[in-house]
Design a protein around this motif. Structure first.
Motif, PDB file in Angstrom:
ATOM      1  N   ASN A 186      19.508   6.860 -10.592  1.00  0.00           N
ATOM      2  CA  ASN A 186      18.093   6.567 -10.823  1.00  0.00           C
ATOM      3  C   ASN A 186      17.656   5.395  -9.946  1.00  0.00           C
ATOM      4  N   LEU A 187      16.556   5.580  -9.207  1.00  0.00           N
ATOM      5  CA  LEU A 187      16.151   4.602  -8.188  1.00  0.00           C
ATOM      6  C   LEU A 187      15.167   3.550  -8.708  1.00  0.00           C
ATOM      7  N   ALA A 188      14.945   3.497 -10.022  1.00  0.00           N
ATOM      8  CA  ALA A 188      13.876   2.639 -10.566  1.00  0.00           C
ATOM      9  C   ALA A 188      14.017   1.166 -10.200  1.00  0.00           C
ATOM     10  N   LYS A 189      15.252   0.703 -10.006  1.00  0.00           N
ATOM     11  CA  LYS A 189      15.430  -0.730  -9.718  1.00  0.00           C
ATOM     12  C   LYS A 189      15.401  -1.050  -8.226  1.00  0.00           C
ATOM     13  N   LEU A 190      15.270  -0.024  -7.423  1.00  0.00           N
ATOM     14  CA  LEU A 190      15.142  -0.245  -5.973  1.00  0.00           C
ATOM     15  C   LEU A 190      13.637  -0.250  -5.701  1.00  0.00           C
ATOM     16  N   ASN A 191      12.974  -1.367  -6.027  1.00  0.00           N
ATOM     17  CA  ASN A 191      11.512  -1.288  -6.156  1.00  0.00           C
ATOM     18  C   ASN A 191      10.767  -2.462  -5.524  1.00  0.00           C
ATOM     19  N   ARG A 192      11.190  -2.846  -4.333  1.00  0.00           N
ATOM     20  CA  ARG A 192      10.499  -3.962  -3.677  1.00  0.00           C
ATOM     21  C   ARG A 192       9.650  -3.476  -2.504  1.00  0.00           C
ATOM     22  N   VAL A 193       8.490  -4.134  -2.345  1.00  0.00           N
ATOM     23  CA  VAL A 193       7.716  -3.915  -1.115  1.00  0.00           C
ATOM     24  C   VAL A 193       8.408  -4.722  -0.033  1.00  0.00           C
ATOM     25  N   ARG A 194       8.736  -4.095   1.071  1.00  0.00           N
ATOM     26  CA  ARG A 194       9.484  -4.809   2.125  1.00  0.00           C
ATOM     27  C   ARG A 194       8.544  -5.499   3.110  1.00  0.00           C
ATOM     28  N   GLN A 195       7.512  -4.798   3.544  1.00  0.00           N
ATOM     29  CA  GLN A 195       6.545  -5.438   4.446  1.00  0.00           C
ATOM     30  C   GLN A 195       5.257  -4.631   4.501  1.00  0.00           C
ATOM     31  N   PHE A 196       4.163  -5.320   4.871  1.00  0.00           N
ATOM     32  CA  PHE A 196       2.893  -4.619   5.056  1.00  0.00           C
ATOM     33  C   PHE A 196       2.198  -5.198   6.274  1.00  0.00           C
ATOM     34  N   ASP A 197       1.758  -4.332   7.144  1.00  0.00           N
ATOM     35  CA  ASP A 197       1.051  -4.763   8.350  1.00  0.00           C
ATOM     36  C   ASP A 197      -0.450  -4.594   8.106  1.00  0.00           C
ATOM     37  N   PRO A 198      -1.189  -5.698   7.901  1.00  0.00           N
ATOM     38  CA  PRO A 198      -2.606  -5.579   7.546  1.00  0.00           C
ATOM     39  C   PRO A 198      -3.478  -5.093   8.696  1.00  0.00           C
ATOM     40  N   VAL A 199      -2.941  -5.106   9.906  1.00  0.00           N
ATOM     41  CA  VAL A 199      -3.720  -4.608  11.050  1.00  0.00           C
ATOM     42  C   VAL A 199      -3.563  -3.092  11.151  1.00  0.00           C
ATOM     43  N   GLY A 200      -2.340  -2.640  11.214  1.00  0.00           N
ATOM     44  CA  GLY A 200      -2.090  -1.202  11.363  1.00  0.00           C
ATOM     45  C   GLY A 200      -2.069  -0.452  10.048  1.00  0.00           C
ATOM     46  N   GLY A 201      -1.970  -1.177   8.918  1.00  0.00           N
ATOM     47  CA  GLY A 201      -1.942  -0.517   7.609  1.00  0.00           C
ATOM     48  C   GLY A 201      -0.620   0.176   7.310  1.00  0.00           C
ATOM     49  N   VAL A 202       0.470  -0.271   7.944  1.00  0.00           N
ATOM     50  CA  VAL A 202       1.767   0.374   7.685  1.00  0.00           C
ATOM     51  C   VAL A 202       2.502  -0.380   6.573  1.00  0.00           C
ATOM     52  N   LEU A 203       2.871   0.364   5.547  1.00  0.00           N
ATOM     53  CA  LEU A 203       3.568  -0.201   4.386  1.00  0.00           C
ATOM     54  C   LEU A 203       5.023   0.244   4.426  1.00  0.00           C
ATOM     55  N   VAL A 204       5.934  -0.721   4.262  1.00  0.00           N
ATOM     56  CA  VAL A 204       7.355  -0.366   4.157  1.00  0.00           C
ATOM     57  C   VAL A 204       7.832  -0.825   2.783  1.00  0.00           C
ATOM     58  N   SER A 205       8.394   0.110   2.021  1.00  0.00           N
ATOM     59  CA  SER A 205       8.826  -0.252   0.670  1.00  0.00           C
ATOM     60  C   SER A 205      10.139   0.427   0.330  1.00  0.00           C
TER      61      SER A 205
END
Ligand SMILES: Cc1cc2nc3c(=O)[nH]c(=O)nc-3n(C[C@H](O)[C@H](O)[C@H](O)COP(=O)(O)OP(=O)(O)OC[C@H]3O[C@@H](n4cnc5c(N)ncnc54)[C@H](O)[C@@H]3O)c2cc1C
Length: 566
Positions: A186-205
Motif C-alpha cells: 500500500n502506497l499511502a505513506k509515500l505521499n510527499r510533494v517533491r517539487q513544483f515549477d510555478p513557471v512551467g506548472g510541472v508537479l513532481v510528487s
C-alpha cells in the motif's frame, strides 16, 4: 462516514461575471439561477456489504498459482527489517514461538493500534470499493520511500512472493485487491510533494499522494491537476496513472499518456527505473514510461510522478434536457462556441439522478422545478476570464435561441460551482451503493446512449426489468458518463444480483460494444473483472505482445497476478 475538510474541495473562481449576468438577464424567465443544494463530494464512504454472487465466472474459476510462496513469519521479520518504523507492517501472521505477541510493528497516526491488532484492518485492505472481491492477504506493507519499495520487491522476487500494489483502493475492476493471499503493497505513506515549477506548472510528487490533496496544493498557485474524478478524495496519483484514469477533464487536458511527463518505477527485480523527466519534449528512443500508464501494477510499482498541470478559472452550467438529441446538439454547439475552453461535458439520465435525489436525509433536492430525462453539466475554463465568459455567454444565448434545453442553472461563485459539480460527483456512489453491475464503455455518439436502451429492451423482454424501481428484479438500467469523451458508464441495479441478471448482461454488453467498434473499458482498466474480455477490443497479436512485455519486466509473474492478462 469520514470526510476530509470541505475546504479541500474548493476551487478558485472569480466572483464577478458581467457577461454571464447579461446573458441571464436577457433570458431570466428560462433560467433558474438560485443556488443549488447539496454538499461537495469529498472522501469516499464505504458503501455496501460483500456481494454473494461472483461478478465474473472467470474470477470464481481461478486457481492459485502454486509457484507463489505463502507468506510466513520469516517473511514478516524480513519486512520489519526493511520497514522498522511504527505501522510499516500490518499482519495477522504470528510469531510461532510467541503466538500472543502483537500483530503489527506498533501504532501510527493514520492507523491506530487497535486497528492494527484486528483482522478488520486487514480486511479493509483486502476488500475492493465495490465490495465484490475479497482477498486473503495476511500482510499489508506501508513503505515510505522508493528505497523501501525497492527492497521489498527485491525480496519478493527472490522468494517468489506475489504482490498487489495498492493506491486508494477505489478501482472498480477488482485490480487493487488480492485474488488469493498475495502481499498488499500500500502506497499511502509515500505521499510527499517533491517539487513544483510555478513557471512551467510541472508537479513532481510521490505516487501515494491523494489526488485531491495535490489539487489543493496546486490550486492556490493558480493551477489545476489535469485530471479530476469523483474518487479524488481517496484515489492516489500513482493509482490514477496505473489505471490510466480519465475523469471529467479528459476532454480538455487529454489522456495521462500526454500529461504525465515522467515516472519513477520500481521493477520487480528491485531496480529503480528513473524515467522521472520533467521535460515536455524528449525524443530519445522508446518512451518506456508509457508502458506503466494503464498497466494496473502488472509491470512494476510507480513511486514518483511528474505531471503537467494547467491554469484554471472555471464556470459550470447545469442543463435539464428533454431528449438525447438535445444532448447531441448541445455538445455540437459547445464544441463550436466554447471550443478550447470546454473542459467538461458530463451526462446523466433520470434513473441515475433518482438514486442521488432519493439517497436519504442528506440528499440534494431537484435542481429545477420540472424533472428531465437527461442532464448535462458543461464546464468552461480558461486563464483568460473575459474570453471564458464571452464564449460561455454566446453558447448560452444560442442554446436559448434554439430551444435546446428545458431548464438551466449557472455557477456565479465558488460554492455554486462546487454544488453543481456535487450532483455529478455524488451520483456514482449513490447508484453503486446498491447491488449493481457497472460498465465503462466508449461508444460513438449514435450508440452512446443506445446501449442503455438496448439493454432495457433486452431485460424487459426477459422479464427482468419493468422500469425504474418497477416489479422486475432489475430496478434500474442507468447511464452516466463523460459525454465529451464518448465514455458512458452503464449501471444495472438489481434487488438480487444473481446469476440470471449477470448472464442477461454479460457477455452481451461487451459483444454489443465490440460489434460497434467500441471499447469495453474506457478508463477503469481491466483488473480481474474484465480481463477475460480483453479479446473483444484487442487482437491476438496485440495480446501476445502484451504478454511478451509482461515477461520482460516481470519474468516470474509476481506483479498483480491474475489481473489484465489471464
Ligand atoms: C465514485 C467513483 C468514481 C470514479 N470515477 C472515475 C472516473 O471518472 N474516471 C476514472 O478513470 N476512474 C474513476 N473511478 C475509478 C478509480 O477511482 C480510478 O481507477 C483510480 O484511478 C484508481 O486509483 P487508486 O489510487 O484508488 O488505485 P487502486 O484502486 O488502489 O488501484 C488501481 C490499480 O492500480 C494499481 N496501482 C495502484 N497504485 C499503484 C502504484 N503506485 N504503482 C503501480 N500500480 C499501482 C493497482 O494494483 C490496481 O491495479 C471512480 C471510482 C469511484 C469509486
Amino acid at each position: 462516514m469520514s470526510f476530509l475538510s470541505s475546504a479541500l474541495c474548493l476551487r478558485s473562481l472569480p466572483l464577478t461575471r458581467p457577461a454571464l449576468a447579461l446573458a441571464l438577464a436577457q433570458s431570466a424567465c428560462r433560467w433558474s439561477v438560485r443556488p443549488t443544494p447539496g454538499p461537495p463530494f469529498c472522501r469516499l464512504p464505504s458503501i455496501r456489504s460483500i456481494s454473494t454472487y461472483p461478478p465474473s465466472w472467470a474470477a470464481a474459476l481461478l486457481k492459485r498459482n502454486p509457484q507463489f510462496k505463502s507468506l510466513d513469519w520469516t517473511d514478516v521479520q524480513a519486512f520489519r527489517t526493511i520497514l522498522p518504523s511504527p505501522g510499516g507492517v500490518l499482519t495477522s501472521i504470528r510469531d510461532p514461538t510467541n503466538p500472543d505477541a502483537t500483530t503489527s510493528s506498533s501504532s501510527s497516526a493514520s492507523v491506530s493500534a487497535d486497528q492494527l491488532d484486528s483482522q478488520e484492518a486487514l480486511q479493509a485492505y483486502n476488500t475492493d470499493w465495490l465490495k465484490l472481491y475479497r482477498g486473503q492477504a495476511p500482510v499489508v506493507l506501508f513503505p515510505e520511500t522508493t528505497a523501501h519499495v525497492a527492497a521489498i520487491l527485491r525480496y519478493c522476487q527472490e522468494h517468489r512472493l506475489a504482490v498487489v500494489p495498492q493506491g486508494g483502493n477505489t478501482c472498480v475492476t477488482g485490480a487493487s485487491v488480492p485474488v488469493f493471499d498475495e502481499l498488499i503493497l500500500n502506497l499511502a505513506k509515500l505521499n510527499r510533494v517533491r517539487q513544483f515549477d510555478p513557471v512551467g506548472g510541472v508537479l513532481v510528487s510521490d505516487a501515494g499522494c491523494i489526488l485531491q490533496n495535490l489539487e489543493a496544493y496546486v490550486e492556490p498557485r493558480g493551477f489545476t491537476m489535469p485530471l479530476d474524478l469523483a474518487a479524488k478524495g481517496s484515489c492516489q496519483i500513482g493509482g490514477n496513472v496505473a489505471t490510466n484514469a480519465g475523469g471529467v477533464h479528459f476532454l480538455k487536458y487529454g489522456s495521462l499518456h500526454g500529461s504525465v511527463l515522467g515516472l519513477e518505477v520500481v521493477l520487480p527485480s528491485g531496480e529503480v527505473m528513473d524515467l522521472l523527466s520533467t521535460l515536455r519534449k524528449d525524443s530519445t528512443g522508446y518512451d518506456l514510461k508509457q508502458l506503466f500508464i494503464g498497466a494496473e501494477g502488472t509491470l512494476g510499482v510507480i513511486t514518483g510522478v511528474a505531471l503537467q498541470t494547467a491554469p484554471f478559472l472555471p464556470v459550470a452550467v447545469l442543463l435539464g434536457l428533454n431528449s438525447y438529441k438535445q444532448a447531441l446538439d448541445t455538445y455540437a454547439l459547445a464544441q463550436k462556441h466554447i471550443y478550447q475552453n470546454l473542459s467538461a461535458f458530463e451526462f446523466w439520465d433520470r434513473e441515475c439522478f433518482n438514486y442521488l435525489l432519493e439517497s436519504g436525509a442528506n440528499a440534494p433536492s431537484e435542481p429545477f422545478a420540472s424533472t428531465y430525462p437527461y442532464y448535462i453539466l458543461v464546464e468552461s475554463s480558461s486563464s483568460d476570464e473575459d474570453q471564458n465568459q464571452e464564449s460561455l455567454s454566446k453558447f448560452l444565448d444560442i442554446l436559448l435561441q434554439n430551444k435546446l434545453m428545458g431548464d438551466g442553472t449557472i455557477s456565479f461563485d465558488q460554492s455554486q460551482f462546487n454544488r453543481l459539480w456535487a450532483y455529478r460527483e455524488s451520483i456514482p456512489s449513490a447508484v453503486l451503493r446498491h447491488p449493481s453491475l457497472a460498465y465503462d464503455l466508449t461508444l460513438d455518439y449514435p450508440h452512446f446512449y443506445q446501449v442503455v436502451e438496448v439493454l432495457r429492451d433486452r431485460l424487459r423482454q426477459m422479464g427482468l426489468y419493468d422500469g425504474y424501481k418497477g416489479r422486475g428484479n432489475v430496478q434500474a438500467i442507468a447511464g452516466l458518463g463523460h459525454f465529451g469523451d464518448g465514455n458512458i458508464h452503464v449501471c444495472v441495479v438489481a434487488k438480487d444480483l444473481n446469476k440470471e441478471v449477470f448472464e442477461a448482461v454479460e457477455p452481451f454488453i461487451y459483444e454489443w460494444a465490440a460489434e460497434r467498434g467500441g471499447s469495453i473499458s474506457a478508463e477503469h482498466g481491466l483488473g480481474i473483472l474484465k480481463a477475460p474480455y480483453l479479446h473483444y477490443t484487442r487482437s491476438e497479436v496485440v495480446i501476445r505482445t502484451m504478454r511478451q512485455i509482461k515477461t520482460v519486466f516481470d519474468p516470474h509473474g509476481i506483479m498483480n497476478p491474475y489481473k489484465v492478462l489471464t
